[in-house]
Scaffold this motif. Structure first.
Motif: not given
Length: 417
Positions: A225-253
């Motif tokens: 599963p960690y190998r699969t998670l590593a593939r997620w990075a390129e799809y999470l958008g710029d600056g995902y490393e600093a993106q908080t949980y509420p940030d992600s909720q807002n981006i989606f909604t």
């Protein structure tokens, strides 16, 4: 003479019982679910009190982050409420072991729940049950139906289809393919590793094997599963490393992302905030035809303070919590928190209905780190947060992450030594 004495004794008992209920008993409920205050005041409490004259309820929640400490202080001081909302596994087990929660095993209503549902609030040997199960949450993915239709993407069922869908959104450029950050770490584990992982370790089969020491965290089902998670990075958008949980909720909604790795607890909030139609899909299997596994995680229960002054009234309420009436009220008033009683519940919310339908299609399990495996130091749950975030960011290899977790677990958990 004996018969006359018995009649007088029975009459005295009847008078005592009548006197005991001459005025209302008020039961106070401790909880961390402060978001549910209106639900309790407007729906749950009126429904209970309407059919239980003489018993009043008072719901007194604390802030989620303060609940454990506040509750323990109240229990130690003897000022805690009559009813205690229970987190799953070790936090509540510790309260029972300390004598704060009563054993409810003799309640007939406990028969309304499966062994899996009760396991989150039982002693390790299963002989004592100390909380009535209320609800679970289910992991999966919520998606923007408008975005999928606009870009011409089909809902994925396999991992190949899942990544092909994300590639389409990335190429199109209108939407961030998937909204999740790694700043808070826990979301990488809870909505990442524990979401997709059961399809690798085969749900309860793998989880039980880990508990028994038959499997290790360095084995392929736990590293993959960690190998699969590593593939997620390129799809999470710029600056995902600093993106908080509420940030992600807002981006989606706000409609800026196509997919959101989710727990069903998001449903109520997303319904209120998103102005587009949403759907849900279960964690994609590796290959078409594979058995699917979902994390249907026992999340919330309710128990009785062992020192309550009103044990019979408290048990009357707990028996009602185990009833179909409560399950229907709770499941529909708080979509995404799924009742655990055996009685079928007809849900109204379409997104909640989609999540819960997976119970009939897939094998259910719970989060792998919650039972027993996070009692020691280092804490496996917290360590899995960091490992999952590191896998996505690529700061360590999946194999190295598995090795580190295994060494930590083996340092204190005997079956893994």
């Amino acid at each position: 003479m004996k018969r006359k004495f018995l009649a007088l004794a029975l009459a005295s008992t009847a008078l005592f019982t009548s006197a005991a209920y001459a005025e209302d008993v008020t039961l106070t409920i401790e909880s961390w679910r402060n978001d549910d205050l209106a639900l309790w005041q407007d729906k749950i409490i009126p429904a209970f009190e309407a059919n239980h004259p003489g018993i009043k309820l008072k719901f007194t929640p604390s802030a989620p982050t303060e609940y454990n400490a506040a509750l323990n202080s109240k229990l130690d001081a003897g000022s805690a409420g009559d009813l205690i909302t229970c987190r799953p596994f070790d936090a509540s087990l510790a309260l029972y072991d300390a004598g704060h929660l009563a054993d409810l095993s003799d309640m007939e209503a406990m028969g309304n729940f499966s062994d899996v549902a009760k396991a989150a609030w039982q002693s390790d040997d299963g002989t004592a049950s100390f909380c009535v199960p209320m609800a679970s949450v289910i992991h999966g993915f919520i998606y923007n139906k408008d975005a999928f239709e606009e870009v011409g993407v089909e809902v994925p069922t396999t991992e190949a289809e899942f990544f092909a869908a994300l590639d389409r959104f990335k190429e199109d450029g209108t939407y961030i393919p998937m909204a999740m950050g790694t700043n808070d770490q826990w979301e990488a584990a809870t909505m990442g590793y524990q979401n997709i992982g059961p399809n690798y370790w085969k749900g309860e089969t793998g989880r039980q094997a880990l508990l028994l020491g038959v499997q290790k965290l360095t084995d392929e089902p736990w590293v993959a599963p960690y190998r699969t998670l590593a593939r997620w990075a390129e799809y999470l958008g710029d600056g995902y490393e600093a993106q908080t949980y509420p940030d992600s909720q807002n981006i989606f909604t706000l409609g800026r992302a196509a997919v959101y790795p989710a727990g069903s607890w998001e449903i109520s909030g997303f319904n209120a905030q998103a102005d587009f139609e949403m759907g849900a899909f279960k964690p994609p299997v590796q290959y078409e035809g594979d058995t699917c596994y979902i994390s249907d995680h026992t999340d919330i229960g309710i128990g009785m303070n062992a020192k309550t002054a009103h044990p019979e009234a408290a048990k009357t309420f707990l028996a009602w919590v185990a009833s179909p009436e409560f399950a229907s009220i709770f499941g529909n008033a708080l979509p995404g928190f799924f009742p655990l009683s055996k009685a079928p519940v007809e849900l109204d919310d379409p997104l909640a209905k989609e999540f819960v339908s997976w119970r009939g299609e897939c094998e259910s399990t719970i989060r792998s780190t919650y039972q027993i495996l996070s009692r020691g130091t280092p804490n496996l749950e917290n360590e899995t947060w960091g490992a999952s975030a590191a896998a996505i960011k690529g700061t360590d290899t999946p194999e190295a992450l598995g090795q580190k977790l295994q060494e930590g677990l083996a340092s204190w958990y005997e079956p893994q030594q």
